[in-house]
Write a protein that holds these residues in place. Structure first.
Motif, PDB file in Angstrom:
ATOM      1  N   SER A 497       7.084  12.656   8.257  1.00  0.00           N
ATOM      2  CA  SER A 497       8.339  12.742   7.511  1.00  0.00           C
ATOM      3  C   SER A 497       8.023  12.917   6.029  1.00  0.00           C
ATOM      4  O   SER A 497       6.906  12.640   5.574  1.00  0.00           O
ATOM      5  CB  SER A 497       9.160  11.464   7.707  1.00  0.00           C
ATOM      6  N   ASP A 498       9.023  13.370   5.284  1.00  0.00           N
ATOM      7  CA  ASP A 498       8.845  13.517   3.835  1.00  0.00           C
ATOM      8  C   ASP A 498       9.005  12.146   3.181  1.00  0.00           C
ATOM      9  O   ASP A 498      10.108  11.679   2.940  1.00  0.00           O
ATOM     10  CB  ASP A 498       9.862  14.508   3.276  1.00  0.00           C
ATOM     11  N   LEU A 499       7.871  11.518   2.895  1.00  0.00           N
ATOM     12  CA  LEU A 499       7.860  10.215   2.235  1.00  0.00           C
ATOM     13  C   LEU A 499       7.301  10.318   0.822  1.00  0.00           C
ATOM     14  O   LEU A 499       6.849   9.325   0.256  1.00  0.00           O
ATOM     15  CB  LEU A 499       6.999   9.225   3.030  1.00  0.00           C
ATOM     16  N   SER A 500       7.284  11.547   0.270  1.00  0.00           N
ATOM     17  CA  SER A 500       6.668  11.743  -1.049  1.00  0.00           C
ATOM     18  C   SER A 500       7.426  10.945  -2.106  1.00  0.00           C
ATOM     19  O   SER A 500       8.653  10.880  -2.108  1.00  0.00           O
ATOM     20  CB  SER A 500       6.654  13.227  -1.399  1.00  0.00           C
ATOM     21  N   TRP A 501       6.651  10.339  -3.019  1.00  0.00           N
ATOM     22  CA  TRP A 501       7.250   9.473  -4.037  1.00  0.00           C
ATOM     23  C   TRP A 501       6.753   9.776  -5.445  1.00  0.00           C
ATOM     24  O   TRP A 501       7.181   9.161  -6.397  1.00  0.00           O
ATOM     25  CB  TRP A 501       6.985   8.003  -3.704  1.00  0.00           C
ATOM     26  N   ASN A 502       5.823  10.711  -5.594  1.00  0.00           N
ATOM     27  CA  ASN A 502       5.389  11.122  -6.923  1.00  0.00           C
ATOM     28  C   ASN A 502       4.942  12.574  -6.837  1.00  0.00           C
ATOM     29  O   ASN A 502       4.985  13.201  -5.768  1.00  0.00           O
ATOM     30  CB  ASN A 502       4.265  10.221  -7.458  1.00  0.00           C
ATOM     31  N   ARG A 504       2.054  14.008  -7.006  1.00  0.00           N
ATOM     32  CA  ARG A 504       0.899  14.295  -6.145  1.00  0.00           C
ATOM     33  C   ARG A 504       1.307  14.345  -4.681  1.00  0.00           C
ATOM     34  O   ARG A 504       0.946  15.283  -3.956  1.00  0.00           O
ATOM     35  CB  ARG A 504      -0.177  13.235  -6.357  1.00  0.00           C
ATOM     36  N   THR A 505       2.056  13.337  -4.214  1.00  0.00           N
ATOM     37  CA  THR A 505       2.442  13.326  -2.803  1.00  0.00           C
ATOM     38  C   THR A 505       3.467  14.416  -2.500  1.00  0.00           C
ATOM     39  O   THR A 505       3.485  14.947  -1.397  1.00  0.00           O
ATOM     40  CB  THR A 505       3.002  11.949  -2.410  1.00  0.00           C
ATOM     41  N   ARG A 506       4.319  14.776  -3.485  1.00  0.00           N
ATOM     42  CA  ARG A 506       5.245  15.885  -3.258  1.00  0.00           C
ATOM     43  C   ARG A 506       4.483  17.193  -3.089  1.00  0.00           C
ATOM     44  O   ARG A 506       4.827  18.023  -2.247  1.00  0.00           O
ATOM     45  CB  ARG A 506       6.250  15.985  -4.416  1.00  0.00           C
ATOM     46  N   GLU A 507       3.428  17.375  -3.888  1.00  0.00           N
ATOM     47  CA  GLU A 507       2.605  18.575  -3.765  1.00  0.00           C
ATOM     48  C   GLU A 507       1.889  18.594  -2.404  1.00  0.00           C
ATOM     49  O   GLU A 507       1.826  19.631  -1.743  1.00  0.00           O
ATOM     50  CB  GLU A 507       1.575  18.617  -4.890  1.00  0.00           C
ATOM     51  N   MET A 508       1.372  17.429  -1.978  1.00  0.00           N
ATOM     52  CA  MET A 508       0.698  17.351  -0.678  1.00  0.00           C
ATOM     53  C   MET A 508       1.670  17.683   0.454  1.00  0.00           C
ATOM     54  O   MET A 508       1.329  18.434   1.379  1.00  0.00           O
ATOM     55  CB  MET A 508       0.116  15.958  -0.481  1.00  0.00           C
ATOM     56  N   TYR A 509       2.892  17.143   0.369  1.00  0.00           N
ATOM     57  CA  TYR A 509       3.852  17.397   1.440  1.00  0.00           C
ATOM     58  C   TYR A 509       4.272  18.868   1.458  1.00  0.00           C
ATOM     59  O   TYR A 509       4.427  19.468   2.522  1.00  0.00           O
ATOM     60  CB  TYR A 509       5.084  16.514   1.287  1.00  0.00           C
ATOM     61  N   ALA A 510       4.440  19.470   0.260  1.00  0.00           N
ATOM     62  CA  ALA A 510       4.814  20.877   0.197  1.00  0.00           C
ATOM     63  C   ALA A 510       3.733  21.750   0.823  1.00  0.00           C
ATOM     64  O   ALA A 510       4.030  22.718   1.534  1.00  0.00           O
ATOM     65  CB  ALA A 510       5.055  21.293  -1.258  1.00  0.00           C
ATOM     66  N   GLU A 511       2.463  21.416   0.573  1.00  0.00           N
ATOM     67  CA  GLU A 511       1.370  22.188   1.154  1.00  0.00           C
ATOM     68  C   GLU A 511       1.329  22.014   2.667  1.00  0.00           C
ATOM     69  O   GLU A 511       1.068  22.966   3.408  1.00  0.00           O
ATOM     70  CB  GLU A 511       0.032  21.761   0.541  1.00  0.00           C
ATOM     71  N   ARG A 517      -2.208  23.101   4.535  1.00  0.00           N
ATOM     72  CA  ARG A 517      -3.133  22.040   4.907  1.00  0.00           C
ATOM     73  C   ARG A 517      -2.328  20.843   5.402  1.00  0.00           C
ATOM     74  O   ARG A 517      -1.112  20.791   5.238  1.00  0.00           O
ATOM     75  CB  ARG A 517      -4.021  21.629   3.735  1.00  0.00           C
ATOM     76  N   SER A 518      -3.023  19.880   5.988  1.00  0.00           N
ATOM     77  CA  SER A 518      -2.354  18.651   6.411  1.00  0.00           C
ATOM     78  C   SER A 518      -2.600  17.569   5.367  1.00  0.00           C
ATOM     79  O   SER A 518      -3.492  17.685   4.532  1.00  0.00           O
ATOM     80  CB  SER A 518      -2.890  18.202   7.775  1.00  0.00           C
ATOM     81  N   MET A 519      -1.780  16.530   5.410  1.00  0.00           N
ATOM     82  CA  MET A 519      -1.961  15.416   4.482  1.00  0.00           C
ATOM     83  C   MET A 519      -3.093  14.525   4.993  1.00  0.00           C
ATOM     84  O   MET A 519      -3.225  14.285   6.186  1.00  0.00           O
ATOM     85  CB  MET A 519      -0.659  14.620   4.356  1.00  0.00           C
ATOM     86  N   ARG A 520      -3.915  14.066   4.057  1.00  0.00           N
ATOM     87  CA  ARG A 520      -5.090  13.278   4.419  1.00  0.00           C
ATOM     88  C   ARG A 520      -5.168  12.037   3.541  1.00  0.00           C
ATOM     89  O   ARG A 520      -5.035  12.127   2.322  1.00  0.00           O
ATOM     90  CB  ARG A 520      -6.354  14.126   4.287  1.00  0.00           C
ATOM     91  N   PRO A 554       4.034   2.182  -6.209  1.00  0.00           N
ATOM     92  CA  PRO A 554       5.282   2.280  -6.982  1.00  0.00           C
ATOM     93  C   PRO A 554       6.035   3.565  -6.639  1.00  0.00           C
ATOM     94  O   PRO A 554       5.453   4.645  -6.620  1.00  0.00           O
ATOM     95  CB  PRO A 554       4.790   2.297  -8.437  1.00  0.00           C
ATOM     96  N   GLY A 555       7.312   3.434  -6.322  1.00  0.00           N
ATOM     97  CA  GLY A 555       8.140   4.585  -5.999  1.00  0.00           C
ATOM     98  C   GLY A 555       8.200   4.916  -4.520  1.00  0.00           C
ATOM     99  O   GLY A 555       9.007   5.740  -4.103  1.00  0.00           O
ATOM    100  N   HIS A 556       7.330   4.294  -3.707  1.00  0.00           N
ATOM    101  CA  HIS A 556       7.309   4.566  -2.263  1.00  0.00           C
ATOM    102  C   HIS A 556       8.606   4.056  -1.634  1.00  0.00           C
ATOM    103  O   HIS A 556       9.067   2.963  -1.941  1.00  0.00           O
ATOM    104  CB  HIS A 556       6.108   3.863  -1.630  1.00  0.00           C
ATOM    105  N   PRO A 557       9.222   4.852  -0.723  1.00  0.00           N
ATOM    106  CA  PRO A 557      10.438   4.371  -0.052  1.00  0.00           C
ATOM    107  C   PRO A 557      10.196   3.032   0.646  1.00  0.00           C
ATOM    108  O   PRO A 557       9.101   2.760   1.144  1.00  0.00           O
ATOM    109  CB  PRO A 557      10.736   5.486   0.964  1.00  0.00           C
ATOM    110  N   THR A 558      11.222   2.199   0.679  1.00  0.00           N
ATOM    111  CA  THR A 558      11.112   0.877   1.295  1.00  0.00           C
ATOM    112  C   THR A 558      10.867   1.002   2.797  1.00  0.00           C
ATOM    113  O   THR A 558      11.474   1.847   3.467  1.00  0.00           O
ATOM    114  CB  THR A 558      12.405   0.081   1.049  1.00  0.00           C
ATOM    115  N   ILE A 559       9.967   0.174   3.313  1.00  0.00           N
ATOM    116  CA  ILE A 559       9.711   0.112   4.750  1.00  0.00           C
ATOM    117  C   ILE A 559      10.271  -1.207   5.260  1.00  0.00           C
ATOM    118  O   ILE A 559       9.781  -2.282   4.933  1.00  0.00           O
ATOM    119  CB  ILE A 559       8.198   0.213   5.047  1.00  0.00           C
TER     120      ILE A 559
END
Length: 788
Positions: A497-502, A504-511, A517-520, A554-559
């Motif tokens: 799922s799209d859990l990007s919070w900054n 860097r993670t938004r760029e990883m999810y877009a890729e 590529r996959s997220m690692r 910081p910024g990660h969606p609440t679990i």
């Protein structure tokens, strides 16, 4: 029957053909034993028709892949200008009794070139929907005017026989993979003969579903219904008959096995008919699951419900009495207990009750109340099922049966009485059945995707969104465990799922979403990583208080809740399923229900690992077969293959081509004086320096001890002489430091330019070798042209 060559047009659907190749599993490596069988088919065809050459081939994007052959010692052939391409693109037999006498083919390179083909007969090999994917063909270097239409008809029968073998291979491989996928899980896979209803295939875990005694009773030829309880056989037979008339329909059925103990053994069956494949009898496929425990639970729930209804009739359990004029609602002890209260602790106003109704069910409750207000006594006994919040914070399902019992002459409602029953267990089991049904579809989808593409990422993505829906999860991911070259462990996420919070993670999810590529993730010291490192299920509805939790960035969606299930194969964790934020949280029942999916994914991951390892081995074998180990250059065999191909292109495109032989002068003296280590050092030195002086399009190879060859594409006489003289001069001026000695070496070169008409490669090598001999005879360390 056609004989005219064709050009690719929009009517020739390459995409459909390539997809058909995939469906026949011909776009991947063929098992050695099956390829040997195809070679045997080709040999038998050649013998039957008294031909020197025969071939079974598949048309890929630009080449014909040789699946089996007789007298044709190659693994692939260019598709361009080939006879077989015409047969495939026209999807029709092609007969050319005499190629030189045929105006369409007399100028073909395969007729005029080294192959010298004078006769061709080929018929298409077809996949489903009649799509041509390759050919069975016969060839001769002599014309065959006596090859009749009857012979072509017989050749067509041979092609159909090979086509049936190709389809049988797909079926065998699919059964083997399915067998591996389900061998360790609770779902058993079976195939029935639709008429006799005995098993034609069973997975190894069938005993786990039906029990050892029932399995022992299923001797060969025994109809499956013989192990079913006599009272349930009629329904089973009806389902089997329906699959004959409507094979595409999936039917779910529960039945008891013939009693072998004091309690019933229940089986849940999902089955459908498989479409007929040419050469194969129709079959019925089924998944069997032991649902004895579920039936026992259902039986207990039913008994409890009956007892409760009896109690309700005597006004002893779960009752309420509501005064509609004051909204006061009086409950008995059992009704209050359902939501965790004692009667004296409860607010008697109706708003207290409705405030605890689940937000998603509140509209249905309000609608039912309005309906009663409209119909009054005419509404009769009403039933409503909804969720209500327990005192402990979770929701329970209740079934409310009620009616209006008092009304004024003017139509005003005064009183409603009813009963309440806790149906949480029944709803939970309904949910589990729906989840099991959904998981069956998800498993089938993932398996089909992987079998078709052999792509693990696509298989994971095909099941990911259905998995979130089945488990009612807002977030989730599927992770595959890997190790980088340094041995560091990581989790690769092919589906998430799209859990990007900054950024860097938004760029990883877009890729990842773009397929680049996959997220690692390498950091496994957290709640998610604990599933992998411990190999244990993590199920928590308070993630922040779990011992493995390290908080969130910081910024990660609440679990709010988390379920992590390890994917293990042979005791090793190879991946994990992560799910988060289900509105009702997670429990052990859901974790258990997802175990078959975990087992199936483990088998898919293992199958992909085996495929990757096989590809690496094949690539290494190819490298070893084409590369000189000492210098890293092409070896003699690979050089000759490239030279023949270059010669054919040069002839076709009317481009110049040069070939040179190079020999290191006095190399034996170097070997004698400095040993083989010194000689090897000189050979490596020469190879590295020569490569820098040649053009990027030139091919340099070591074809003997100190003998090398150069293939110069698109090079005229002046250009070839310039390149070779530059190389000779660079070698002459170079010095090699070896064990305190300065070694120098010279090279003699003989070269030839392809003439018109072009010679065979053997003739070119002989001409270059003669020029090299002259260079040696005239003092060495020089470049001599064969045309000089």
């Amino acid at each position: 029957m056609i004989s005219r060559p064709v050009e690719a047009t929009p009517n020739h659907d390459d995409a459909a053909r390539l997809k058909a190749l995939q469906s026949l599993m011909l776009s991947q490596a063929i098992e050695a034993d099956f390829q040997a069988e195809l070679h045997r088919f080709a040999g038998l065809a050649a013998a039957a028709f008294k031909m020197p050459l025969a071939m079974v081939s598949a048309l890929e994007e630009r080449t014909f892949r040789v699946l089996g052959s007789h007298g044709i010692p190659v693994s692939s052939l260019p598709a361009e200008d080939s006879f077989c391409r015409t047969a495939v693109l026209n999807n029709a037999p092609l007969l050319i009794p005499d190629t030189l006498a045929d105006e369409h083919w007399s100028g073909n390179p395969n007729v005029l070139g080294d192959a010298g083909i004078r006769f061709y007969a080929g018929v298409p090999l077809r996949a489903d929907q009649g799509i041509a994917v390759g050919t069975l063909c016969l060839l001769d270097t002599e014309s065959r005017p006596d090859f009749s239409e009857g012979s072509m008809a017989l050749l067509q029968q041979w092609a159909e026989m090979i086509g049936r073998e190709l389809h049988q291979r797909v079926r065998r491989n699919a059964l083997l993979i399915e067998r591996e996928l389900f061998a360790e899980g609770p779902l058993a896979v079976v195939l029935w003969d639709p008429e006799k209803r005995h098993l034609t295939f069973q997975s190894e875990n069938l005993a786990a579903a039906i029990g050892p005694a029932a399995l022992a009773a299923l001797k060969p030829g025994v109809a499956f219904e013989q192990i079913i309880h006599p009272a349930d056989r009629h329904e089973f037979r009806a389902v089997m008959r329906s699959h004959i008339d409507h094979p595409e329909r999936r039917v779910e059925l529960s039945y008891r096995l013939a009693q072998t103990g004091r309690s019933d053994h229940w089986i849940r069956q999902v089955s459908w008919g498989e479409k007929r494949v040419e050469g194969n009898d129709p079959q019925i496929r089924g998944y069997l699951l032991d649902e004895t425990r579920q039936k026992q639970l259902e039986s207990r729930v039913t008994a409890a419900r009956e007892r409760l209804m009896l109690a309700v009739e005597s006004a002893q359990l779960g009752t309420f009495d509501q005064d509609l004029t004051t909204s006061e609602r009086v409950l008995n002890p059992r009704a209050a207990e359902i939501i965790g209260f004692r009667t004296e602790e409860m607010d008697t106003h109706f708003d207290f009750w409705t405030s605890r109704v689940h937000p998603e069910d509140l509209a249905d409750v309000d609608a039912q109340i309005r309906r009663n207000q409209q119909l009054g006594l005419k509404a009769g006994l009403q039933t409503l099922e909804y969720r209500i919040r327990h005192r402990a914070g979770h929701y329970v399902w209740v079934q409310s049966c009620f009616r209006v019992t008092k009304i004024t002459p003017t139509g005003e409602h005064l009183r409603v009485v009813g009963t309440l029953m806790d149906i949480t267990n029944r709803k939970r089991e309904e949910l589990m059945r729906n989840r099991q049904r959904g998981l069956l579809d998800v498993l089938n989808s993932a398996q089909s995707s992987f079998l078709l593409t052999r792509n693990m990422h696509e298989a994971c993505n095909s099941l990911f969104q259905p998995l979130l829906k089945i488990t009612d999860s807002r977030f989730g991911f599927i992770g595959i465990v890997g190790h980088d070259p340094d041995g560091r462990q990581y989790i690769d996420l092919p589906a998430t799922s799209d859990l990007s919070w900054n950024d860097r993670t938004r760029e990883m999810y877009a890729e990842m979403a773009g397929g680049r590529r996959s997220m690692r993730f390498y950091d496994l010291d957290n709640l998610f990583g604990h599933v992998v490192t411990s190999g244990q299920v993590v199920c928590t509805n308070e993630p922040g208080s779990h011992p493995a939790s390290k908080g969130l960035p910081p910024g990660h969606p609440t679990i709010d809740s988390f379920l992590g299930i390890p994917i293990s194969f042979n005791g090793h964790v190879t991946g994990m399923i992560g799910l988060a934020n289900a509105p009702e949280g997670y429990d052990a029942d859901l974790a258990a229900a997802l175990q078959p999916l975990s087992v199936a994914l483990a088998a898919l991951i293992h199958a992909r690992e085996l495929e990757v390892e096989r590809q690496k081995t094949a690539e290494e074998l190819e490298r070893l077969a084409t590369t000189d180990e000492l210098t890293g250059l092409c070896n003699r065999r690979h050089f000759l293959e490239q030279a023949r191909a270059a010669l054919a292109r040069a002839e076709r495109d009317k481009l110049p081509l040069g070939l040179a032989l190079l020999d290191l002068d006095h190399f034996k003296q170097i070997n004698d004086r400095y040993g083989h280590a010194g000689g090897d050092a000189v050979l490596r030195h020469f190879s590295a320096l020569a490569a820098t002086k040649l053009r990027g399009t030139d091919v340099l190879a070591r074809i003997g001890g100190e003998e090398f060859a150069v293939l110069m594409h698109n090079t005229d006489a002046e250009g070839a002489a310039l390149v070779l003289e530059r190389l000779r001069s660079a070698i002459e001026q170079s010095v090699l430091e070896f064990e305190g000695h300065e070694l120098s070496v010279h090279v003699s070169v003989g070269w030839v330019l392809v003439g018109s008409p072009p010679e065979r490669i053997e003739e070119l090598l002989a001409s270059a070798d003669a020029a090299l001999y002259r260079a040696k005879s005239e003092g060495r360390n020089r470049v001599i042209s064969a045309q000089a």
